[in-house]
Design a protein around this motif. Structure first.
Motif, PDB file in Angstrom:
ATOM      1  N   LYS A 499       0.745  -1.287  -0.060  1.00 50.46           N
ATOM      2  CA  LYS A 499       0.116  -0.005  -0.052  1.00 50.46           C
ATOM      3  C   LYS A 499       0.879   1.505   0.107  1.00 50.46           C
ATOM      4  O   LYS A 499       2.075   1.260   0.571  1.00 50.46           O
ATOM      5  CB  LYS A 499      -0.817   0.141   1.269  1.00 50.46           C
ATOM      6  N   THR A 500       0.302   2.325  -0.387  1.00 56.67           N
ATOM      7  CA  THR A 500       1.010   3.637  -0.560  1.00 56.67           C
ATOM      8  C   THR A 500      -0.034   4.759  -0.844  1.00 56.67           C
ATOM      9  O   THR A 500      -1.001   4.454  -1.387  1.00 56.67           O
ATOM     10  CB  THR A 500       2.081   3.674  -1.545  1.00 56.67           C
ATOM     11  N   ARG A 501       0.200   5.970  -0.194  1.00 64.33           N
ATOM     12  CA  ARG A 501      -0.249   6.992  -0.635  1.00 64.33           C
ATOM     13  C   ARG A 501       0.796   8.111  -1.417  1.00 64.33           C
ATOM     14  O   ARG A 501       0.138   9.190  -1.603  1.00 64.33           O
ATOM     15  CB  ARG A 501      -0.810   7.835   0.805  1.00 64.33           C
ATOM     16  N   SER A 502       1.509   7.576  -1.961  1.00 63.92           N
ATOM     17  CA  SER A 502       2.148   8.335  -2.897  1.00 63.92           C
ATOM     18  C   SER A 502       1.875   8.577  -4.205  1.00 63.92           C
ATOM     19  O   SER A 502       0.755   7.901  -4.669  1.00 63.92           O
ATOM     20  CB  SER A 502       3.592   7.514  -3.179  1.00 63.92           C
ATOM     21  N   ALA A 503       1.847   9.962  -4.731  1.00 66.17           N
ATOM     22  CA  ALA A 503       1.470  10.165  -6.067  1.00 66.17           C
ATOM     23  C   ALA A 503       1.647   9.496  -7.126  1.00 66.17           C
ATOM     24  O   ALA A 503       1.140   9.283  -8.323  1.00 66.17           O
ATOM     25  CB  ALA A 503       1.891  11.727  -6.222  1.00 66.17           C
ATOM     26  N   ARG A 504       2.843   8.566  -7.039  1.00 60.40           N
ATOM     27  CA  ARG A 504       3.275   7.609  -8.111  1.00 60.40           C
ATOM     28  C   ARG A 504       2.234   6.249  -8.071  1.00 60.40           C
ATOM     29  O   ARG A 504       2.295   5.886  -9.100  1.00 60.40           O
ATOM     30  CB  ARG A 504       4.655   6.988  -7.952  1.00 60.40           C
ATOM     31  N   GLY A 505       1.496   6.091  -6.890  1.00 60.38           N
ATOM     32  CA  GLY A 505       0.469   5.041  -6.993  1.00 60.38           C
ATOM     33  C   GLY A 505       0.869   3.605  -7.357  1.00 60.38           C
ATOM     34  O   GLY A 505       1.859   2.936  -6.927  1.00 60.38           O
ATOM     35  N   LEU A 506       0.076   3.100  -8.448  1.00 61.38           N
ATOM     36  CA  LEU A 506       0.263   1.770  -8.730  1.00 61.38           C
ATOM     37  C   LEU A 506       1.748   1.619  -9.422  1.00 61.38           C
ATOM     38  O   LEU A 506       2.246   0.511  -9.137  1.00 61.38           O
ATOM     39  CB  LEU A 506      -0.767   1.524  -9.747  1.00 61.38           C
ATOM     40  N   PRO A 507       2.107   2.584 -10.287  1.00 61.44           N
ATOM     41  CA  PRO A 507       3.535   2.256 -10.844  1.00 61.44           C
ATOM     42  C   PRO A 507       4.347   1.953  -9.855  1.00 61.44           C
ATOM     43  O   PRO A 507       5.388   1.250  -9.899  1.00 61.44           O
ATOM     44  CB  PRO A 507       3.681   3.470 -11.657  1.00 61.44           C
ATOM     45  N   LEU A 508       4.459   2.842  -8.691  1.00 56.62           N
ATOM     46  CA  LEU A 508       5.289   2.637  -7.538  1.00 56.62           C
ATOM     47  C   LEU A 508       5.416   1.252  -6.913  1.00 56.62           C
ATOM     48  O   LEU A 508       6.257   0.233  -6.508  1.00 56.62           O
ATOM     49  CB  LEU A 508       5.264   3.812  -6.698  1.00 56.62           C
ATOM     50  N   LEU A 509       4.000   0.924  -6.672  1.00 62.81           N
ATOM     51  CA  LEU A 509       3.874  -0.628  -6.074  1.00 62.81           C
ATOM     52  C   LEU A 509       4.323  -1.727  -7.090  1.00 62.81           C
ATOM     53  O   LEU A 509       4.619  -2.708  -6.416  1.00 62.81           O
ATOM     54  CB  LEU A 509       2.371  -0.650  -5.915  1.00 62.81           C
ATOM     55  N   ARG A 510       4.032  -1.630  -8.239  1.00 63.04           N
ATOM     56  CA  ARG A 510       4.602  -2.823  -9.176  1.00 63.04           C
ATOM     57  C   ARG A 510       6.039  -2.876  -9.252  1.00 63.04           C
ATOM     58  O   ARG A 510       6.608  -3.927  -9.366  1.00 63.04           O
ATOM     59  CB  ARG A 510       3.925  -2.287 -10.640  1.00 63.04           C
ATOM     60  N   GLU A 511       6.645  -1.666  -8.924  1.00 65.47           N
ATOM     61  CA  GLU A 511       8.053  -1.655  -8.742  1.00 65.47           C
ATOM     62  C   GLU A 511       8.619  -2.530  -7.632  1.00 65.47           C
ATOM     63  O   GLU A 511       9.596  -3.269  -7.859  1.00 65.47           O
ATOM     64  CB  GLU A 511       8.653  -0.185  -8.956  1.00 65.47           C
ATOM     65  N   PHE A 512       7.831  -2.320  -6.436  1.00 60.47           N
ATOM     66  CA  PHE A 512       8.145  -3.040  -5.259  1.00 60.47           C
ATOM     67  C   PHE A 512       7.708  -4.449  -5.404  1.00 60.47           C
ATOM     68  O   PHE A 512       8.431  -5.291  -5.214  1.00 60.47           O
ATOM     69  CB  PHE A 512       7.193  -2.724  -4.065  1.00 60.47           C
ATOM     70  N   ALA A 513       6.604  -4.724  -6.187  1.00 57.40           N
ATOM     71  CA  ALA A 513       6.189  -5.987  -6.418  1.00 57.40           C
ATOM     72  C   ALA A 513       7.344  -6.851  -7.380  1.00 57.40           C
ATOM     73  O   ALA A 513       7.641  -8.099  -7.072  1.00 57.40           O
ATOM     74  CB  ALA A 513       4.740  -6.151  -7.024  1.00 57.40           C
ATOM     75  N   ALA A 514       7.736  -6.386  -8.337  1.00 57.67           N
ATOM     76  CA  ALA A 514       8.619  -6.900  -9.231  1.00 57.67           C
ATOM     77  C   ALA A 514       9.912  -6.970  -8.555  1.00 57.67           C
ATOM     78  O   ALA A 514      10.439  -7.960  -8.984  1.00 57.67           O
ATOM     79  CB  ALA A 514       8.986  -5.951 -10.603  1.00 57.67           C
ATOM     80  N   ALA A 515      10.369  -6.166  -7.472  1.00 61.50           N
ATOM     81  CA  ALA A 515      11.620  -6.662  -6.737  1.00 61.50           C
ATOM     82  C   ALA A 515      11.509  -7.553  -5.744  1.00 61.50           C
ATOM     83  O   ALA A 515      12.527  -8.079  -5.303  1.00 61.50           O
ATOM     84  CB  ALA A 515      11.967  -5.145  -6.033  1.00 61.50           C
ATOM     85  N   MET A 516      10.363  -8.064  -5.527  1.00 57.88           N
ATOM     86  CA  MET A 516      10.210  -9.183  -4.292  1.00 57.88           C
ATOM     87  C   MET A 516      10.800 -10.454  -5.142  1.00 57.88           C
ATOM     88  O   MET A 516      10.534 -10.775  -5.993  1.00 57.88           O
ATOM     89  CB  MET A 516       8.961  -9.319  -3.962  1.00 57.88           C
ATOM     90  N   ASP A 517      11.612 -11.224  -4.253  1.00 53.05           N
ATOM     91  CA  ASP A 517      12.305 -12.339  -4.425  1.00 53.05           C
ATOM     92  C   ASP A 517      11.639 -13.422  -3.893  1.00 53.05           C
ATOM     93  O   ASP A 517      11.833 -14.244  -2.854  1.00 53.05           O
ATOM     94  CB  ASP A 517      13.830 -12.290  -3.947  1.00 53.05           C
ATOM     95  N   LEU A 518      10.212 -13.847  -4.492  1.00 48.20           N
ATOM     96  CA  LEU A 518       9.342 -14.900  -3.909  1.00 48.20           C
ATOM     97  C   LEU A 518       9.958 -16.193  -4.152  1.00 48.20           C
ATOM     98  O   LEU A 518       9.522 -17.290  -3.553  1.00 48.20           O
ATOM     99  CB  LEU A 518       7.986 -14.640  -4.867  1.00 48.20           C
ATOM    100  N   SER A 519      11.100 -16.552  -5.059  1.00 48.35           N
ATOM    101  CA  SER A 519      11.411 -17.785  -5.345  1.00 48.35           C
ATOM    102  C   SER A 519      12.264 -18.301  -3.909  1.00 48.35           C
ATOM    103  O   SER A 519      12.573 -19.381  -3.800  1.00 48.35           O
ATOM    104  CB  SER A 519      12.604 -17.870  -6.297  1.00 48.35           C
ATOM    105  N   ARG A 520      12.564 -17.280  -2.944  1.00 51.96           N
ATOM    106  CA  ARG A 520      13.250 -17.796  -1.712  1.00 51.96           C
ATOM    107  C   ARG A 520      12.326 -18.314  -0.618  1.00 51.96           C
ATOM    108  O   ARG A 520      12.558 -18.584   0.334  1.00 51.96           O
ATOM    109  CB  ARG A 520      14.116 -16.699  -1.200  1.00 51.96           C
ATOM    110  N   LEU A 521      11.069 -18.356  -0.892  1.00 55.79           N
ATOM    111  CA  LEU A 521       9.935 -18.561   0.051  1.00 55.79           C
ATOM    112  C   LEU A 521       9.926 -20.019  -0.140  1.00 55.79           C
ATOM    113  O   LEU A 521       9.841 -20.708  -0.873  1.00 55.79           O
ATOM    114  CB  LEU A 521       8.434 -18.031  -0.191  1.00 55.79           C
ATOM    115  N   PRO A 522      10.024 -20.748   1.443  1.00 53.34           N
ATOM    116  CA  PRO A 522       9.904 -22.323   1.587  1.00 53.34           C
ATOM    117  C   PRO A 522       8.570 -22.865   0.815  1.00 53.34           C
ATOM    118  O   PRO A 522       7.595 -22.177   0.861  1.00 53.34           O
ATOM    119  CB  PRO A 522      10.067 -22.457   3.094  1.00 53.34           C
TER     120      PRO A 522
END
Length: 522
Positions: A499-522
């Motif tokens: 979540k964010t209240r930044s003016a960048r909104g969804l593009p910023l959240l997509r950047e965070f989602a793409a940077a997550m390393d979900l492959s490291r989850l058990p």
């Protein structure tokens, strides 16, 4: 309208929309097939010299396009010939220069070997001469000492005789050493001259080798530039040829359209005309079906569909809240923190919350078993280290705070990693990564909503599905509150909510989602 009626009417609208989407894709395919048939008809008419005098403009444009293509093909053939010749020349020149360099290297190595051998001979003669000189100097000192001793008044006759014999031996050694020194010096003179000559030859060989290498570098560099220019010319030629062929193809299609609409047709084009008619009939049939579906649009069903999607999305968000509530309500770490401290003792609030937890557990009695079936076996809840390893690292953003909670109540176990990020201009992002664990079966409705691809956009909220890094996500913008949210489900078990209240909104959240390393989850 009851909830049941809303879903019944809403599903009718959804089926209509799905049919429209399917027919739209089919229409696109049929349009492409018809275009191909029209192009083939026009091409056949042109290549067989059919009578197209009625379409003089197209005949002129096709003639010009054909001449352009023929000219470009001729230029391409010439450029290819020049390229082959240049490559062959480079190969020959490269072989010649490589052989010359190799020969020069071998000559330099031979001179260096000879120089090393003769240097060794010269140095051996010089060392021998130096030893002779040092020994002669030692003999001279020893002679002086013996002569001084013999001249002394206290020397006995026996000592004088002994000194005389020693001086005779020294004289004999001196004579031998002088002969050896003369021979060493005589041997060193031609060796020194030869070494000097070989040094000059070595320097000359080095300069020759350097010059050959420079010539090799310069010649091959110039030829590489010429080859690059030819390749660039071929690329530009190919681009122009594609443009000319595309123009000709459009002219073929336009000619085919005019021929298909003409009252009389050339008998030689009967097969192509029939193919165009069949493709057009198929296209028209799909258009008729789309028209029928458009006429079936019912405002009541449309309204019910919108309400249904709102209910589904709201239900999915409620389930998200349930998963989060499980983490907070059942986490032992929270028992000592207000307002959870109300659970201590026998207060009415404590009894009420305990009763609520018991009812929740009773109602979700089969959730744990269903979750383990989905995951294929016993579920081990992710540790803080495992969840934290999957958190994103985003340039210019700093992880300000991270908290881990793990909850368990009988068979229900969940864990969550919360992270607060601080960014440029005071912006903030909140991320929660939840391991739904034995409650992961609750994520099924959210996955269903994602798969439906529902989009809602009104005055208060915008909700849609999208793809980020190959994963389907749900995006939501609360227009009144100015808050953007992105949620995704990974492997039917992990839920990430950003979540964010930044003016960048969804593009910023997509950047965070793409940077997550979900492959490291058990």
């Amino acid at each position: 309208m009851s909830v049941k009626s809303i879903f019944q009417e809403g599903m009718k609208e959804r089926r209509r929309r799905r049919s429209l989407g399917q027919r739209g894709r089919e229409l696109k395919e049929k349009e492409q097939a018809l275009a191909a048939r029209l192009t083939a008809l026009g091409q056949k008419a042109w290549e067989t010299s059919a009578d197209i005098s009625a379409f003089s403009g197209l005949r002129t444009s096709l003639g010009e396009a054909q001449r352009t293509i023929d000219d470009l093909r001729g230029q391409a053939e010439q450029l290819l010939k020049q390229q082959r010749e240049a490559e062959e020349k480079r190969t020959r020149e490269s072989s010649r220069l490589a052989a010359a360099v190799k020969e020069a290297e071998e000559g330099q190595q031979a001179v260096q070997r000879s120089l090393g051998e003769h240097k060794g001979t010269l140095q051996a003669a010089q060392r021998e001469a130096q030893r002779s000189r040092e020994r002669l100097a030692a003999i001279a000192r020893e002679r002086g000492q013996l002569q001084g001793k013999a001249a002394g008044a206290d020397a006995s006759e026996a000592e004088k005789d002994e000194i005389t014999r020693g001086l005779a031996l020294l004289e004999k050694d001196e004579s031998s050493l002088q002969s050896s020194l003369a021979a060493s010096e005589a041997a060193a003179r031609p060796a020194a001259a030869l070494v000097a000559s070989l040094q000059e030859q070595a320097e000359s060989a080095r300069k020759k080798l350097d010059a050959l290498r420079q010539e090799q570098k310069q010649a091959l560099g110039e030829m590489d530039k010429a080859l690059a220019a030819l390749k660039d010319g071929l690329a530009r030629n190919a681009e122009k040829a594609r443009e000319a062929e595309a123009l000709r193809g459009r002219s073929y299609r336009e000619l085919g359209e005019k021929l298909a609409s003409a009252p009389a047709a050339d008998p030689n084009l009967a097969g192509e005309m029939a193919a165009v008619a069949a493709a057009r009939s198929e296209r028209d049939g799909i258009q008729a079906m789309i028209g029928g579906l458009e006429r079936q649009r019912d405002q009541a069903q449309v309204s019910a569909y919108k309400k249904m999607t709102a209910i589904l999305i709201g239900g999915a968000l409620l389930l998200l809240a349930v998963v989060v509530a499980l983490v907070v309500l059942l986490a032992p770490k929270q028992r000592q923190r207000p307002p959870a401290s109300l659970l201590q003792g026998g207060s009415e609030a404590a009894r009420g919350l305990q009763e609520l937890a018991g009812q929740l557990q009773k109602g979700l009695g089969g959730v744990a078993a269903a979750s383990e079936r989905i995951q294929g076996g016993k579920i081990e809840i992710a540790s803080e280290k495992a969840l934290r390893a999957a958190l994103p690292v985003v340039p210019s953003w700093r992880l300000r705070e991270a908290r881990y909670n793990r909850g368990s109540h009988e068979k229900l176990e969940t864990a969550a990693q919360q992270a607060e990020y601080a960014g440029p201009g005071g912006d903030a992002v909140h991320l929660q990564l939840t391991d739904a664990g034995t409650a992961s079966a609750l994520l099924a409705p959210l996955k269903m909503v994602i798969s439906m691809g529902i989009r809602v956009d009104d005055a208060s909220v915008m909700q849609q599905t999208a793809m980020v890094g190959g994963l389907a996500v749900v995006e939501r913008v609360d227009k009144k509150e100015g808050e953007s949210t992105l949620a995704l489900v990974h492997r039917d078990r992990y839920l990430a909510e950003i979540k964010t209240r930044s003016a960048r909104g969804l593009p910023l959240l997509r950047e965070f989602a793409a940077a997550m390393d979900l492959s490291r989850l058990p």
